[in-house]
Structure formats: structure tokens, C-alpha cells
Design a protein around this motif. Structure first.
Motif: not given
Length: 409
Positions: A352-354, A365-369, A399-405
Motif C-alpha cells: 500500500e502507498e503511504i 510518497n512511499h510504497i511499503i515494499a 526519529e519522529y517521522t510520521i507514516l500516514r495514508r
């Protein structure tokens, strides 16, 4: 030109760290007693000490709320508590009651005092009175327009600081002192236990017709007659700064770490852009888009440009707008392997793309590989709350970076 302070809410230690990482100059916290957010995580002694140390190590400040409207029993132990938090290094105490003020001044006479919005400071005479009695900062009542705030600024001493709310939930009793929760549920909002009955749906019952519920309707739009819109002043930074305020306050000690980080970062970027070139400042719609990715109600500008009238209320629903999910928080990143250590906050799946939101700059944007669990096993999804997962991300992130979708709802 001295830059205005960006003041963020911190309901617990993680939120404090996130607020500071994403650009807050100061945070306000509540202890386990004497504050108006009893349902927030709040700070026990050790966490408060850690939070103060974390902030001070980065040149930031921590203010403590003691702004309940106390009854006699609430005064017990208050002086000792003020001494204890002073010893930890709290930078200021926010209070609203003259009795609490006298206790704090006796216990820790050198403590900086900020007057809470709960004190309903709506005029320059009141502001001058409190300043003459030792208050360093006034959090002005939310019922004031920018014109009224400028007049207060002009008529009080330059050494008195003014603090304004710029963002967050609004109470139907804008500067507090509400009895609705206490009357309906026995939970005293003025002592930190508000049940938020202003967000409930109401019907009308005629005395001689019990059980016959008639809807309370305003212009056919619904029945949530007390439900206020959220405040958002991100598009009006120049006007807010021209008021003469020294601090911009974000509401939300009960909101999530994701909310705090997202809102703080947007206001940080807008404020910094203004000071880089006040004459050539222009608003970036990207900031408003980012703020809208945090849970919120419909927005308004409150009383700043005049009375909001019906435009300040939401009559058809009390629900939040939630368009994005906070799925993970980066705890560490190995630059040698390109692997991020992530604490799960919502279920996420491979493929999925986050969006990856770092404390500075714009998201990418990033695809969870793929993902691995703590046993180094490949997993297709991370379903368990706050489980630790490891995933490759092709650029270094702090550190503290957020991953969201985008929400799947």
C-alpha cells in the motif's frame, strides 16, 4: 522584529516530544491535578521531569496548567505541588483563579504567571490590573476581535505579554465557566471533567407529553445547536502578528500525537515564511491542506473578525472529519541498511502507498515494499497496536517521522 512564540499542547510525554520535534517553541502541559483536561494523559512527576529536560535541552519552554476553578477541597496541597514543579524547572504556571494565584505566589514567588483564558480577560483594564499584580502574560478571552486585542496592546505596558489561540476546538462557552456538563452528568467542566454535552444531539419534550420527542431544528439543517466549529487562523498569520501578541496557542492536549505534529508543522512553516519577508509574504495553500489531514471539525475564524453568528456553529453533525490515518511512527533509521524501525499506530499492509511526513520539509510518497517483525520474520501486515516493524525506506528519515495514508473509510 521578535518572532512570535508557537505554543503547542502536550497531553503526555510523546506529544511533548512530537510538538518540539515539529517546531513548537514552547508546550503547555497538565499535571495529574489542577488542570482543565482531566481526560488527557497528563504528566506524573517523572514524566514531567523528563519532558522539561527534553525541552530545555533544545532551548524550548514548558508551561504548566493549574487553571481549574477550584472549590475549597481543591486548594489542599496546591502550594506543595507548585513548589515541586518549580523544582523540576517549569517555566511558567497558567492559572485563572485569584486564590490559586495567591497560593502560587506564596509558594514560589519567582514563578512566572500566565493568566488563563478561563479568567475571561476581555478588556485592557483587567489586563492592566493583573499585570500590576505580577502576571507576566494574559491569554486573552476567545470572545475578542483582533481590533479589541490591538486596543488592549496599545493601553497596557509593553512588558505585559498577550497570548492568542490560533487553532483548535472551540467551547460553546468560549472562555469556559460552563455548567452544562456538571448539571447533566455530574462532571464539572470547570475542574477538568467536561463530558462535552455541547456536542450532543438534542430534542424538545413538552411537559404534558412525556416520551414525545420533537427535534430542535435551526433552519432545517439539524439539531446540534451548541456544536462549535474549530478555530483555524493559518490563513491569517499577518493579521494575527499585527495584533501585538507574543504567543500563538494551539488547542488540543487531548488530541493525538499525529494531530499535534501536523498542525504545529504547518503553523511553524507559515510563521517562518512571514518573518523571512513580511512585505512579500504570501499564503501557501499547502499548509491548509496539511492541517486538514489531521482530525478536525469544519473551520471558522472565531471572533477575530467579528461575531461569528450562525457561521460559528455546525448544526447537522458532531462528527470529526477524518480523511487520513496515522499508521506508524518512526523510532529509528539505519542509514547503512536503509531500514526504518516503526511503531505501528494503525493496521498497514505491504504494497500500500503511504505518505512519509518528516519534521522538516514536505512529505513524500512511499510504497511499503515489505515488513519484518521483531523476530525478523517477513509479514504482509502489521495488525497489532504499537507492534514494532522494520521496513525499507529509500531515503534517510529522522526519529519522529510520521507514516500516514488516506483513510480507507
Amino acid at each position: 522584529m521578535k518572532k512570535v512564540e508557537l505554543l503547542a499542547p502536550a497531553g503526555n510525554l510523546e506529544k511533548l516530544k512530537m510538538a518540539i520535534a515539529y517546531g513548537a517553541d514552547a508546550v503547555y502541559v497538565g499535571g495529574e491535578e489542577y488542570g482543565l483536561r482531566a481526560s488527557a494523559g497528563n504528566f506524573a512527576g517523572e514524566d514531567m521531569k523528563k519532558g522539561i529536560e527534553f525541552a530545555h535541552a533544545r532551548g524550548k519552554k514548558v508551561y504548566l496548567t493549574m487553571n481549574i476553578i477550584p472549590h475549597n477541597t481543591d486548594l489542599e496541597g496546591m502550594g506543595e505541588y507548585a513548589e515541586a514543579v518549580s523544582a523540576m524547572g517549569i517555566d511558567a504556571i497558567i492559572l485563572s483563579d485569584p486564590g490559586v494565584y495567591s497560593i502560587v505566589k506564596e509558594a514560589v514567588p519567582e514563578m512566572e504567571i500566565h493568566l488563563s483564558t478561563q479568567a475571561n480577560n476581555t478588556n485592557w483594564r483587567s489586563a492592566r490590573f493583573w499585570h500590576e499584580h505580577g502576571v507576566k502574560r494574559i491569554v486573552v478571552a476567545r470572545e475578542l476581535s483582533l481590533k479589541e486585542i490591538r486596543e488592549i496592546r496599545e493601553k497596557v505596558d509593553d512588558s505585559l505579554e498577550l497570548e492568542l489561540f490560533v487553532h483548535g476546538a472551540m467551547c460553546i462557552s468560549y472562555s469556559g465557566r460552563c455548567l452544562l456538563s456538571s448539571y447533566m452528568t455530574g462532571r464539572d467542566s470547570n475542574r477538568g471533567l467536561c463530558a462535552h454535552p455541547c456536542r450532543w444531539k438534542y430534542h424538545l419534550v413538552e411537559e404534558k407529553r412525556p416520551g414525545e420527542y420533537m427535534p430542535v431544528v435551526e433552519n432545517e439543517r439539524g439539531t446540534f445547536i451548541y456544536n462549535s466549529k474549530d478555530l483555524c487562523m493559518i490563513e491569517h498569520i499577518p493579521e494575527m502578528i499585527s495584533s501585538g501578541a507574543c504567543s500563538f496557542k494551539i488547542e488540543g492536549r487531548m488530541k493525538s500525537s499525529y494531530y499535534v505534529a501536523t498542525v504545529v508543522k504547518a503553523y511553524r512553516q507559515a510563521i517562518d515564511r512571514y518573518y523571512e519577508n513580511p512585505e512579500g509574504y504570501s499564503f501557501d495553500r499547502f499548509w491548509a491542506e496539511e492541517i486538514s489531514k489531521a482530525s478536525h471539525r469544519e473551520y471558522s475564524t472565531g471572533f477575530y473578525f467579528g461575531r461569528p453568528m450562525e457561521g460559528g456553529q455546525i448544526y447537522h453533525t458532531s462528527s470529526y472529519i477524518r480523511e487520513y490515518d496515522f499508521v506508524g511512527l518512526v523510532k529509528a533509521y539505519d542509514s547503512n541498511t536503509g531500514i526504518a524501525t516503526v511503531e505501528q499506530r494503525n493496521r498497514m499492509q505491504s504494497g500500500e502507498e503511504i505518505e512519509v511526513e518528516t519534521p522538516e520539509g514536505r512529505y513524500f510518497n512511499h510504497i511499503i515494499a515489505g515488513m519484518k517483525n521483531e523476530d525478523n520474520e517477513d509479514i504482509d501486515s502489521a495488525p497489532h497496536p504499537q507492534m514494532t516493524v522494520y521496513m525499507p525506506i529509500d531515503r534517510e528519515i529522522p526519529e519522529y517521522t510520521i507514516l500516514r495514508r488516506k483513510s480507507k473509510q
